[in-house]
Design a protein around this motif. Structure first.
Motif, PDB file in Angstrom:
ATOM      1  N   MET A  77       0.818  -1.210   0.000  1.00  0.00           N
ATOM      2  CA  MET A  77       0.000   0.000   0.000  1.00  0.00           C
ATOM      3  C   MET A  77       0.851   1.258   0.000  1.00  0.00           C
ATOM      4  SD  MET A  77      -3.340  -0.646   2.436  1.00  0.00           S
ATOM      5  CE  MET A  77      -4.005   0.936   1.887  1.00  0.00           C
ATOM      6  N   LEU A  78       1.965   1.243   0.750  1.00  0.00           N
ATOM      7  CA  LEU A  78       2.784   2.442   0.889  1.00  0.00           C
ATOM      8  C   LEU A  78       3.805   2.627  -0.230  1.00  0.00           C
ATOM      9  CD1 LEU A  78       1.454   2.408   3.703  1.00  0.00           C
ATOM     10  CD2 LEU A  78       3.636   3.187   4.643  1.00  0.00           C
ATOM     11  N   ALA A  79       4.030   1.589  -1.016  1.00  0.00           N
ATOM     12  CA  ALA A  79       5.064   1.638  -2.054  1.00  0.00           C
ATOM     13  C   ALA A  79       4.922   2.811  -3.022  1.00  0.00           C
ATOM     14  CB  ALA A  79       5.096   0.317  -2.817  1.00  0.00           C
ATOM     15  N   ALA A 102      12.279  13.165   6.620  1.00  0.00           N
ATOM     16  CA  ALA A 102      11.202  14.056   7.056  1.00  0.00           C
ATOM     17  C   ALA A 102       9.952  13.926   6.190  1.00  0.00           C
ATOM     18  CB  ALA A 102      11.680  15.505   7.049  1.00  0.00           C
ATOM     19  N   ASP A 103      10.110  13.396   4.980  1.00  0.00           N
ATOM     20  CA  ASP A 103       8.966  13.211   4.093  1.00  0.00           C
ATOM     21  C   ASP A 103       8.225  11.907   4.369  1.00  0.00           C
ATOM     22  OD1 ASP A 103       9.528  15.591   2.822  1.00  0.00           O
ATOM     23  OD2 ASP A 103      10.683  14.657   1.203  1.00  0.00           O
ATOM     24  N   ARG A 125       1.571  12.466   0.706  1.00  0.00           N
ATOM     25  CA  ARG A 125       1.279  11.215   0.006  1.00  0.00           C
ATOM     26  C   ARG A 125       1.534  10.019   0.920  1.00  0.00           C
ATOM     27  NH1 ARG A 125      -1.634   8.142  -3.295  1.00  0.00           N
ATOM     28  NH2 ARG A 125      -0.460   6.914  -4.808  1.00  0.00           N
ATOM     29  N   PHE A 126       2.676  10.003   1.576  1.00  0.00           N
ATOM     30  CA  PHE A 126       3.039   8.903   2.464  1.00  0.00           C
ATOM     31  C   PHE A 126       2.092   8.813   3.659  1.00  0.00           C
ATOM     32  CE2 PHE A 126       5.473   7.413   6.208  1.00  0.00           C
ATOM     33  CZ  PHE A 126       5.787   6.133   5.786  1.00  0.00           C
ATOM     34  N   VAL A 127       1.813   9.944   4.283  1.00  0.00           N
ATOM     35  CA  VAL A 127       0.955   9.959   5.468  1.00  0.00           C
ATOM     36  C   VAL A 127      -0.464   9.512   5.117  1.00  0.00           C
ATOM     37  CG1 VAL A 127      -0.092  11.446   7.220  1.00  0.00           C
ATOM     38  CG2 VAL A 127       2.339  11.685   6.665  1.00  0.00           C
ATOM     39  N   LEU A 171      -1.742   1.855  13.665  1.00  0.00           N
ATOM     40  CA  LEU A 171      -0.761   1.143  12.846  1.00  0.00           C
ATOM     41  C   LEU A 171       0.352   2.133  12.541  1.00  0.00           C
ATOM     42  CD1 LEU A 171       0.030  -1.359  11.192  1.00  0.00           C
ATOM     43  CD2 LEU A 171      -1.490  -0.545   9.380  1.00  0.00           C
ATOM     44  N   ARG A 172       1.484   1.916  13.169  1.00  0.00           N
ATOM     45  CA  ARG A 172       2.522   2.944  13.200  1.00  0.00           C
ATOM     46  C   ARG A 172       3.814   2.465  12.530  1.00  0.00           C
ATOM     47  NH1 ARG A 172       2.300   6.008  17.970  1.00  0.00           N
ATOM     48  NH2 ARG A 172       1.812   4.087  19.067  1.00  0.00           N
ATOM     49  N   ASN A 173       4.418   3.347  11.746  1.00  0.00           N
ATOM     50  CA  ASN A 173       5.730   3.051  11.166  1.00  0.00           C
ATOM     51  C   ASN A 173       6.773   3.999  11.744  1.00  0.00           C
ATOM     52  OD1 ASN A 173       6.176   5.503   9.305  1.00  0.00           O
ATOM     53  ND2 ASN A 173       4.143   4.780   8.677  1.00  0.00           N
ATOM     54  N   ASN A 174       8.007   3.585  11.689  1.00  0.00           N
ATOM     55  CA  ASN A 174       9.115   4.427  12.131  1.00  0.00           C
ATOM     56  C   ASN A 174      10.259   4.239  11.143  1.00  0.00           C
ATOM     57  OD1 ASN A 174      11.047   5.903  13.447  1.00  0.00           O
ATOM     58  ND2 ASN A 174      11.055   4.691  15.319  1.00  0.00           N
TER      59      ASN A 174
END
Length: 334
Positions: A77-79, A102-103, A125-127, A171-174
């Motif tokens: 989904m994030l690709a 930062a993006d 877009r990413f967020v 659902l969190r990414n780092n």
């Protein structure tokens, strides 16, 4: 009483690795090992550990294949945002280091004041894709409702058929190099219900020691109870209404609802260690609503993006915070 923050020594923190948090490098005397437990241990022993330690770290509770499938779907989904390194597979979740970190910011738990939308226009877009993942069937209907997890919690707590998985989850990414999760306990955001919820933190993929995993304050659940009682007294003394007192973002808190942004200083102030470990897909940590936790910054040597989710469970026969009875969204006041 809080102590002055000592000088930071540039030495390995734990097991030969340097562990960084938002306010610098954790020192060796500030960390310890998170205690592992096997899901096959007697349930009364696991419950004892949960109550005494404020958490129980369960190795391999979930099928590894199920967790990695969720990771693969997430990064598919994030690709389109360009977050992944060209030539790698989605399930690997390798950050393209040519990007500006930062993006590609994380969401929730201090990413923006009042649980707002993080990042500048270049991150939109990413967020947006990271938010959309919360509503996908592979996550919302399959992963969040995993029968193994719900059954285990039902048996451990004794709630049985009253065990309810709360709809709102995070659902969190780092991504490597970005800000880590600040210091908090969950009841701050769940004050409209009884303090009896159980949080299941699930690493969605393997997380190295330097990969930004969750860290738990030693005996942090006892301190969390004391702090919450202090906040309640202070709010009453300040003339707050009941609604204002329950607000996670009231004037006695940081704008993010956190206790502190920096785990290093927090450890020193209360003379308690942060408990750390590596995580593997299939592991989970169950913790109490008062258990104080945070995360390290992600400096994984292979630029692996850390992904995890917070799933919360309540006893539906008792009052619980109904503000959580919806899918995650920004600026929802929680």
């Amino acid at each position: 009483m809080p102590h002055a923050l000592p000088a930071q020594r540039d030495i390995p923190t734990f097991n030969g690795e340097k562990l960084y948090v938002n306010d610098g490098l954790l020192q060796p005397d500030q960390v310890g090992q998170l205690r592992e437990s096997s899901p096959d241990m007697p349930m009364n022993e696991l419950l004892r550990r949960y109550n005494e330690d404020g958490y129980v770290y369960l190795k391999g509770l979930l099928p590894r294949a199920d967790v990695l499938k969720a990771r693969e779907e997430y990064f598919k989904m994030l690709a389109p945002s360009g977050v992944l390194k060209p030539g790698t597979q989605p399930v690997e979740g390798i950050f393209d280091s040519d990007n500006d970190a930062a993006d590609f910011p994380g969401i929730g738990a201090g990413a923006a004041g009042g649980n707002g939308k993080p990042g500048a226009e270049t991150a939109e877009r990413f967020v947006d894709l990271a938010l959309d993942a919360h509503y996908a069937d592979w996550y919302k209907e399959t992963f969040c409702k995993h029968a193994v997890l719900k059954d285990f919690i039902a048996r451990m707590t004794g709630w049985g058929d009253s065990t309810l998985g709360v709809r709102r989850s995070l659902l969190r990414n780092n991504t490597p190099g970005n800000k880590a999760i600040g210091v908090h306990y969950d009841q701050i955001f769940l004050r409209h219900g009884e303090p009896t919820s159980v949080t299941a933190w699930i690493p969605i993929g393997d997380i190295s020691l330097t990969g930004g995993g969750l860290i738990y304050l030693e005996n942090g659940h006892t301190l969390g109870r004391e702090i919450e009682a202090h906040f309640t007294r202070k709010s009453k003394d300040s003339g707050f209404t009941e609604e204002e007192t329950k607000n996670a973002f009231n004037q006695n808190m940081l704008s993010t609802g956190l206790l502190a942004d920096g785990p290093r200083e927090y450890s020193n102030s209360f003379n308690r260690r942060w408990l750390v470990t590596t995580y593997e897909a299939g592991d989970i940590v169950l913790h109490t609503p008062y258990t104080i936790h945070a995360s390290t910054m992600n400096f994984d040597k292979n630029n692996v993006i850390r992904v995890g989710t917070d799933l919360r469970f309540v006893d539906a026969s008792k009052p619980w915070d109904k503000r959580w009875d919806h899918d995650y969204r920004f600026n929802d006041g929680v």
